[in-house]
Design an enzyme around this catalytic site. Structure first.
Site, PDB file in Angstrom:
ATOM      1  CE  LYS A 165      -4.809  11.603  57.692  1.00 45.01           C
ATOM      2  NZ  LYS A 165      -5.760  10.769  56.920  1.00 45.01           N
ATOM      3  CG  ASP A 194       1.925  11.976  55.236  1.00 44.43           C
ATOM      4  OD1 ASP A 194       1.724  10.986  54.502  1.00 44.43           O
ATOM      5  OD2 ASP A 194       1.443  13.090  55.003  1.00 44.43           O
ATOM      6  CG  HIS A 195      -0.020   6.020  55.073  1.00 42.64           C
ATOM      7  ND1 HIS A 195      -1.096   6.851  55.213  1.00 42.64           N
ATOM      8  CD2 HIS A 195      -0.235   5.335  53.922  1.00 42.64           C
ATOM      9  CE1 HIS A 195      -1.923   6.655  54.190  1.00 42.64           C
ATOM     10  NE2 HIS A 195      -1.426   5.742  53.390  1.00 42.64           N
ATOM     11  CE  LYS A 199       1.151   5.365  49.955  1.00 38.62           C
ATOM     12  NZ  LYS A 199       0.451   4.113  50.147  1.00 38.62           N
ATOM     13  CD  GLU A 233      -8.506   6.802  48.949  1.00 42.13           C
ATOM     14  OE1 GLU A 233      -8.273   5.799  49.630  1.00 42.13           O
ATOM     15  OE2 GLU A 233      -8.975   7.855  49.422  1.00 42.13           O
ATOM     16  CG  ASP A 252      -8.913  11.507  54.736  1.00 46.92           C
ATOM     17  OD1 ASP A 252      -8.427  11.105  55.810  1.00 46.92           O
ATOM     18  OD2 ASP A 252      -9.212  10.744  53.799  1.00 46.92           O
ATOM     19  CG  HIS A 257      -1.622  11.181  52.629  1.00 47.81           C
ATOM     20  ND1 HIS A 257      -0.868  10.963  53.759  1.00 47.81           N
ATOM     21  CD2 HIS A 257      -2.834  10.613  52.879  1.00 47.81           C
ATOM     22  CE1 HIS A 257      -1.600  10.279  54.643  1.00 47.81           C
ATOM     23  NE2 HIS A 257      -2.789  10.064  54.128  1.00 47.81           N
ATOM     24  CE  LYS A 357     -11.992   8.495  51.606  1.00 46.92           C
ATOM     25  NZ  LYS A 357     -10.847   7.572  51.577  1.00 46.92           N
TER      26      LYS A 357
END
Ligand code: BG6
Length: 507
Positions: A165, A194-195, A199, A233, A252, A257, A357
């Site tokens: 990405k 897409d990490h 999961k 985060e 982002d 995600h 964030k």
């Protein structure tokens, strides 16, 4: 995918998935991702004996490193991890090679082809190759073209390309990139990462929904009143200002995600458990999703940016003071919004999505709030009976919880909410693998289930186009609300829910 299959024969087949002999080629091997995520994930697969003995990793980047230098860099970066099993590392490191390659230079790509043939001879990797583009996104299209021009993508059964990405910057650029990569190879050779899909807890959403008979009948607008999807985060932008300044939280985190989580929560049950059936259902959801107010999107979205905060002992600087960030930057580090999905299952159920964030806590979760009982027979010990909630905890405390009312002990008949908990750690006794372990294995296996298909990526960009255009053309319509570091974001985001009589969950 293993978990949802009940037919023992199929379970057996799925669990025995064996990665064929092959060479994984990482472009951008001198970059962060390679030593932070990719090589540790491969070492994990090696230790779990899931890599074939005929395996090689060829790192490629412009730096003129030798095999030995590359091995040393990786060993230095993974030093702490290697301490646990130095013997395994000694065996693994022999499978690492390096070739200086600039994908823009045909002579480099020709040399790469030669090196790959040599590796095939040494390591018996049988011309089976997975190319991983961990380079700057501006090189995705030309990188694919170079590989294709060199004939390295000719055999769809033996060559795959993994693309990191961000896939595009907006709808048009994603569409243009898709057009290029699809001329270089077939769609089933393209693995858009897409990490979050790697999961365990994200995959578990499907198992929870489709392997239990109790959830599916109530998984709809008749029983669910709202859905919240959060990825919060505690870290700031760290050393990534160069990238983040032109991205922001919407590009982002949300477009990829959070939208993937939304698609899995909201999709219909696939007819079969196979990659295309699943991706069809996810794409359909994204095609019917929309901003709650498409005409005046500023009514359904809030942008924020972290300011200084922290404690006296541990002060934190604000986003605008971070190295590499413009002093008057209007990049959002927080975004919250309301969406609807216009289909029979979800019509008029609000989906609230937020990410940021430097928030108060690191957590990703999905909360499904059920409709309240129509009549309150009992007094609530907490003032007001709470609606039932199913909380899918994606990270870090992986698991799920269900909140429901019980009788409060005592002579009266008061109700009080309690939480029934499932924890991966307690139930399975070991932490789940990093997403990249699963995704690298799947890419090398040629299983695209957990990768986003061209139409999904485009639909996700299309969904946010009104917001992206607004930010571009009339940014004052979506002002940046400052928030103190280590809080839950701007008050305006609370107001977004308060208008609907709701609160964000603050675990
Ligand atoms: C990445 C984003 O894709 O995901 C980062 O670029 C973010 O900004 C990260 O920090 C979050 O991933 P995770 O798995 O830690 O939630």
């Amino acid at each position: 995918m293993v978990a949802t299959v009940t037919n023992p024969l199929r379970v057996g087949l799925r669990q025995e998935r064996v990665i064929a002999p092959q060479c994984l080629v990482i472009f951008g091997a001198s970059g962060d991702l390679t030593h932070r995520k990719l090589v540790p994930a491969l070492f994990e697969l090696f230790e779990q004996r899931r890599l074939p003995s005929e395996f090689a990793l060829l790192g490629c980047a412009r730096r003129p490193w030798s095999d030995e230098e590359f091995r040393k860099k990786m060993a230095d970066a993974l030093a702490i991890r290697i301490q646990d099993d130095p013997e395994a590392w000694k065996r693994f490191v022999n499978k690492l090679f390096y070739e200086p390659v600039d994908l823009q230079k045909p002579e480099d790509v020709a040399r790469l082809s030669g090196r790959l043939k040599e590796i095939d001879r040494w390591c018996a990797t049988r011309s089976n190759r997975t190319f991983y583009l961990s380079v700057s996104p501006k090189f995705y299209a030309s990188g694919c073209r170079s590989l294709s021009d060199a004939g390295l993508l000719r055999d769809p059964k033996r060559s795959r390309v993994v693309i990191e990405k961000p896939f595009g910057h907006d709808y048009r650029s994603a569409q243009a990139l898709n057009q290029v990569v699809q001329t270089c190879g077939q769609e089933n050779q393209i693995f858009r990462i897409d990490h979050y899909l790697g999961k365990e807890t994200v995959q578990n959403i499907m198992v929870l929904r489709f392997a239990n008979s109790i959830f599916e009948p109530i998984w709809n607008r008749n029983y669910i009143s709202s859905v919240q999807i959060t990825a919060s985060e505690t870290v700031g932008v760290e050393e990534r200002a160069g990238y983040y300044e032109s991205s922001g939280a919407l590009r982002d985190m949300v477009q990829n995600h959070l939208t993937q989580m939304l698609a899995i929560v909201a999709m219909e049950m696939p007819g079969r458990f196979d990659p295309e059936a699943i991706r069809n259902e996810k794409a359909k959801v994204l095609q019917t999703a929309r901003l709650a107010d498409e005409v005046e999107p500023w009514n359904c979205c809030v942008r924020g940016q972290y300011g200084p905060g922290g404690s006296r002992a541990n002060p934190l600087m604000g986003y605008r003071q971070e190295p590499g960030v413009e002093a008057n930057s209007t990049t959002e580090t927080y975004v919250a919004m309301k969406l609807f999905i216009d289909n029979w299952r979800w019509q008029s159920v609000p989906f609230y999505v937020r990410t940021g964030k430097r928030l108060a806590k690191r957590l990703s979760e999905i909360v499904l709030t059920f409709r309240e009982v129509p009549v309150h027979l009992f007094d609530a010990a907490t003032g007001r009976p709470t609606a039932n909630q199913l909380i899918l905890r994606i990270q870090p405390d992986e698991g799920a919880g269900f909140r429901f009312e019980v009788k409060s002990p005592g002579s009266g008949m008061c109700s009080r909410p309690i939480d029934m908990e499932f924890s991966y750690d307690q139930s399975f006794g070991e932490p789940s693998d990093e997403g990249y372990v699963r995704l690298l294995a799947d890419a090398m296996l040629g299983d695209p289930t957990l990768f986003t298909r061209a139409d999904e990526v485009e639909a996700a960009w299309r969904l946010y186009t009104p917001l992206l255009e607004l930010i571009e053309d009339s940014p004052w319509r979506l002002p940046i609300h400052p928030y103190e570091s280590r809080t839950w974001g701007p008050a305006a985001a609370d107001a977004l829910l308060a208008r609907d009589g709701l609160l964000w969950r603050r675990p």
